[in-house]
Design an enzyme around this catalytic site. Structure first.
Site, PDB file in Angstrom:
ATOM      1  N   HIS A   1      -7.538   0.889  -5.148  1.00 42.56           N
ATOM      2  CA  HIS A   1      -7.348   2.259  -5.113  1.00 42.56           C
ATOM      3  C   HIS A   1      -7.927   3.073  -6.528  1.00 42.56           C
ATOM      4  CE1 HIS A   1      -4.844   2.156  -1.422  1.00 42.56           C
ATOM      5  NE2 HIS A   1      -4.501   0.999  -1.964  1.00 42.56           N
TER       6      HIS A   1
ATOM      7  N   ASN B   1      -7.285   7.029   0.389  1.00 41.26           N
ATOM      8  CA  ASN B   1      -6.058   7.654   0.152  1.00 41.26           C
ATOM      9  C   ASN B   1      -5.814   8.475  -1.209  1.00 41.26           C
ATOM     10  OD1 ASN B   1      -5.792   5.314  -1.282  1.00 41.26           O
ATOM     11  ND2 ASN B   1      -3.623   5.454  -0.838  1.00 41.26           N
TER      12      ASN B   1
ATOM     13  N   ASP C   1      -5.184   3.512   4.991  1.00 39.99           N
ATOM     14  CA  ASP C   1      -4.242   2.596   4.093  1.00 39.99           C
ATOM     15  C   ASP C   1      -3.236   3.334   3.582  1.00 39.99           C
ATOM     16  OD1 ASP C   1      -3.595   0.237   3.160  1.00 39.99           O
ATOM     17  OD2 ASP C   1      -4.253   0.840   0.873  1.00 39.99           O
TER      18      ASP C   1
ATOM     19  N   HIS D   1      -3.634  -1.079   7.670  1.00 42.46           N
ATOM     20  CA  HIS D   1      -2.372  -1.313   6.750  1.00 42.46           C
ATOM     21  C   HIS D   1      -1.164  -1.425   7.739  1.00 42.46           C
ATOM     22  CE1 HIS D   1       0.589   0.074   3.529  1.00 42.46           C
ATOM     23  NE2 HIS D   1       1.134   0.101   4.597  1.00 42.46           N
TER      24      HIS D   1
ATOM     25  N   ASP E   1      -5.600  -5.155  -3.498  1.00 43.82           N
ATOM     26  CA  ASP E   1      -4.803  -3.754  -3.425  1.00 43.82           C
ATOM     27  C   ASP E   1      -4.212  -3.191  -4.620  1.00 43.82           C
ATOM     28  OD1 ASP E   1      -3.406  -1.743  -2.215  1.00 43.82           O
ATOM     29  OD2 ASP E   1      -1.688  -2.932  -1.557  1.00 43.82           O
TER      30      ASP E   1
ATOM     31  N   HIS F   1      -0.453   3.502 -11.255  1.00 42.20           N
ATOM     32  CA  HIS F   1       0.328   4.501 -11.070  1.00 42.20           C
ATOM     33  C   HIS F   1       0.578   4.621 -12.676  1.00 42.20           C
ATOM     34  CE1 HIS F   1       1.217   4.890  -6.938  1.00 42.20           C
ATOM     35  NE2 HIS F   1       1.472   3.630  -6.880  1.00 42.20           N
TER      36      HIS F   1
HETATM   37 ZN   LIG Z   1      -1.828  -0.819   2.108  1.00 37.10          ZN
END
Ligand SMILES: [Zn+2]
Lengths: 428, 313
Positions: free
Chosen positions: A62, A94, A152, A179, A305, A309
């Site tokens: 991500h 996402n 995901d 996912h 993954d 954050h």
């Molecule tokens: Zn996921």
């Protein structure tokens, strides 16, 4: 611009080549592999006592851009990738807005070209806004360079929508990355359901929340014949379902993350939100099964993954913290610690899971070191020890439960397209 | 000898000796409550803050009185008046309380682990007054005190905890405490309200009162939250009361001198029949009094006090 990687042990399972050799790089491509290659003015990288691997590929990352730049950017995320030994990453859609159209895929590609340190391959959304109802413009996104589709983080709950997505994606030969999480069964849980969720007084997420969706998507894969890749497999039951699917000859692949083969739900003790991740850290039996699945080939890929954050978002009550662990900068060390050093996987097998197989699944012309291949190379020092210091992460995300852990077996040089981007654990 | 810990976050981490020390120290505290003038100077000059993110008249009042009887300066912060609604993080709240000079912070919070965050950021003592489904240690201490006082000892007793075990911090704290003290504990409730792995805590789960109550020395009845029905965990309040309501007839299956306890507030006619709540078996009101005494003991010990013999000046 020429580069000579000299004296390392080359591990190139795709070409069935695993021996001491030099690699000559010219104009971003591998121009020769062999003994005692002449430098002829090329810059020399000494790889003595090191492993020379095809550039590692993390197919589940991500990068948070666009929209969530406080957590990560394409610049910071790809720097983290380089520091972690990866030459390519595939990034999940996402973001904000969700990458569900051609323009956004192009945005990521252009941002990656200007700011990226490693190769970036965008993954498009399955449904518009990842809302789970209408198909996104999958054909357009494929034309723009999307390598897979996935919702995901916001699983497609409607089985009919997923079926149509698979049928539609098949036209473009795009893998569907699932996912697997039944949102109703997950029931707002925050950790693995079991003894520890009871003791810590936190809402549990049962294994079933994952497994029923793994089962569903395997059945849909059988129906549609589409390439289906199960993301971040975390339970023994899921491993068994994938094993059965493969036995049947279905077009199903799977990945596991380092945190899922390293930590159990017990790590949630003390309410460290660095352990809050979805799917959650499971039980010891699950770790055993995931390792077994990695060993016997049921699980094709190790992916991180990587889910950064901000400190502010994570430094709150366990219930309120977002899910996610940053993984790029600890993945290789953890894979050595848990899999290679104990003898569960050979380095060759590890290379398959971190380079060869992700390249194959995403259809990338990478994952090997043959003459003419892109000069994406990861050099690993199997004896190098380092204590994980999250403050030294290149990622903006410091949300890792592995801070303070000593890892042995770490990337020391990363070459992307013939250019050295990381050397001696520092970005160049 | 006092308590050698800064905080009380849960019963899980307490030793048998620590539990005994707190219960022993509560004895003289209860004498203070019985006096005409309920005031000792023990905590004079100490600042005690009740930080309540969930409404709870009972526990908050109990802590407040405990502090006042011991001459502490007690302040109540509840959600409606705190900065929580303005979005201040718990960490920042902790830092604010720290610089204000709080000595003891009592926290009630809907999220498990919230007291642990406070404890990490505060040099003051932190007392968990209930966090999510995790623990409610002072409730378990007052329950154990009440049982010990009535039965002479806890060891060897059979204790049945009845109701919504899944969402109950009272149940968890009591399970840790009572099993440490040598009681045999069973939990009784609908299967949808029994948490996974509960047997691994050393208790026997039952899904019927008829199976679980025979031979019980103590029945702890838990409050059933009406919202659990809306979440589909059981069909109706009516059926819950029929299957799991503690009625006089069911109390008859337990030992003749069984104690009936309830942490309050009660849903009379749902989890407990009115005639049971008001029967000779019921020690529900004593629990409330003992709650103040146990909390006084805890405040005293955490503030550095040295044990039961030194407790009253
Ligand atoms: Zn996921």
């Amino acid at each position: 611009m020429k580069l000579l990687v000299r004296g390392g042990k080359v591990i190139d399972p795709a070409n069935d080549f695993c021996q001491a050799a030099d690699i000559l790089i010219d104009s971003g491509k591998i121009s020769a592999v062999g003994q005692n290659l002449k430098a002829n003015g090329a810059e020399v990288i000494d790889a003595k006592n090191k492993l020379v691997l095809p550039g590692l590929i993390d197919m589940h990352v991500h990068l948070r851009e666009p929209g969530l730049e406080a957590k990560e950017t394409i610049a910071s995320g790809t720097r983290a990738a380089a520091r972690g030994g990866f030459t390519s990453v595939a990034c999940m859609p996402n973001t904000n807005p969700v990458v569900d159209n051609q323009a956004l895929v192009e945005f990521i590609n252009s941002r990656a070209a200007s700011d990226g340190v490693v190769n970036v391959f965008p993954i498009g959304a399955i449904t518009k806004g990842s809302a789970g109802s209408e198909l996104a413009e999958i054909g357009d996104m494929k034309s723009a360079g999307a390598v897979a589709i996935s919702d995901d983080g916001r699983p497609v709950m409607n089985a009919q929508v997923m079926r149509l997505a698979m049928e539609y994606a098949k036209m473009f030969n795009l893998p569907v990355i699932s996912h697997c999480e039944d949102i109703d069964l997950a029931a707002n849980g925050v950790m693995h359901e079991g003894y520890f969720s009871t003791v810590f007084g936190l809402k549990g997420i049962s294994r079933l929340a994952e497994e029923v969706m793994v089962a569903r998507d395997i059945m849909l894969a059988e129906l549609t014949g589409t390439k289906v890749h199960i993301a971040h497999i975390s339970t023994a039951g899921s491993v068994e379902l994938v094993r059965m699917a493969k036995k049947k000859g279905l077009n199903v692949t799977a990945e596991a993350t380092p945190h899922h083969f390293t930590l159990t739900a017990e790590a949630v003790g003390g309410y460290d939100t660095g352990t809050k991740v979805n799917p959650p850290l499971r039980g010891a039996d699950d770790i055993r099964a995931v390792k077994e699945g990695l060993g016997d080939g049921t699980i094709d890929v190790i992916a991180t993954d990587h889910a950064p954050h901000t400190v502010e978002e994570k430094d709150v009550e366990y219930n309120y913290a977002p899910f996610g662990i940053v993984g790029l900068e600890t993945a290789v060390g953890l894979a050595f610690k848990e899999l290679v050093n104990p003898g569960l996987l050979t380095v060759e097998e590890l290379v398959r899971k971190m380079s060869v197989n992700p390249a194959r699944i995403l259809g990338l012309p990478k994952g090997h070191l043959g003459v003419g291949a892109d000069a994406d190379i990861t050099i690993v020092d199997p004896g190098l020890r380092e204590v994980v210091d999250v403050q030294r992460f290149a990622s903006k995300g410091k949300n890792s439960p592995f801070g303070g852990w000593e890892l042995k077996g770490l990337p020391t040089v990363v070459i992307v397209g013939g250019r050295v981007v990381m050397q001696d654990r520092e970005l160049v | 000898m006092g308590l050698s810990r800064k905080d009380l976050l849960g019963i899980q981490e307490l030793s048998v000796e620590e539990i005994q020390l707190i219960l022993d120290t509560a004895e003289p505290m209860r004498d203070i409550i019985r006096r005409q003038i309920k005031k000792v100077p023990t905590l004079r000059g100490k600042a005690l803050i009740n930080l309540f993110y969930e409404p709870s008249t009972r526990t908050r009042t109990s802590f407040e009185l405990a502090g006042k009887y011991m001459s502490a300066d007690t302040i109540n912060i509840s959600t409606s008046t705190s900065s929580a609604v303005k979005g201040e993080t718990l960490k920042d709240t902790a830092k604010t309380l720290e610089v204000m000079g709080a000595d003891i912070v009592i926290i009630r919070h809907g999220a498990a682990g919230a007291p642990h965050i406070l404890s990490k950021h505060l040099s003051a003592s932190v007392i968990n007054a209930g966090d999510g489904f995790h623990e409610h240690p002072t409730q378990a201490l007052l329950d154990m005190y009440t049982i010990r006082e009535r039965k002479g000892q806890i060891s060897g007793l059979k204790v049945a905890i009845v109701g919504d075990i899944l969402h109950s911090r009272v149940a968890r704290s009591n399970i840790w405490g009572l099993t440490k003290m040598g009681a045999e504990v069973c939990v009784i409730g609908p299967s949808t309200l029994l948490p996974p792995g509960i047997a691994e805590l050393g208790v026997t789960p039952f899904t019927s009162l008829e199976e679980g109550l025979p031979g019980a020395d103590v029945i702890i009845v838990l409050r059933v939250q009406l919202e659990r029905q809306q979440k589909g965990l059981f069909p109706t309040i009516r059926e819950y009361a029929r299957l799991f309501g503690v009625t006089a007839e069911r109390v008859g299956m337990a030992k003749p001198d069984v104690l009936i306890m309830h942490p309050g507030p009660m849903n009379r006619g749902v989890e407990i029949a009115p005639e049971v709540a008001d029967s000779v078996h019921s020690v529900i009101n004593e629990q409330v009094t003992n709650g103040v005494a146990v909390r006084m003991a805890l405040l005293y010990l955490l503030a550095g006090g040295g044990g039961p013999h030194e407790a009253i000046g």
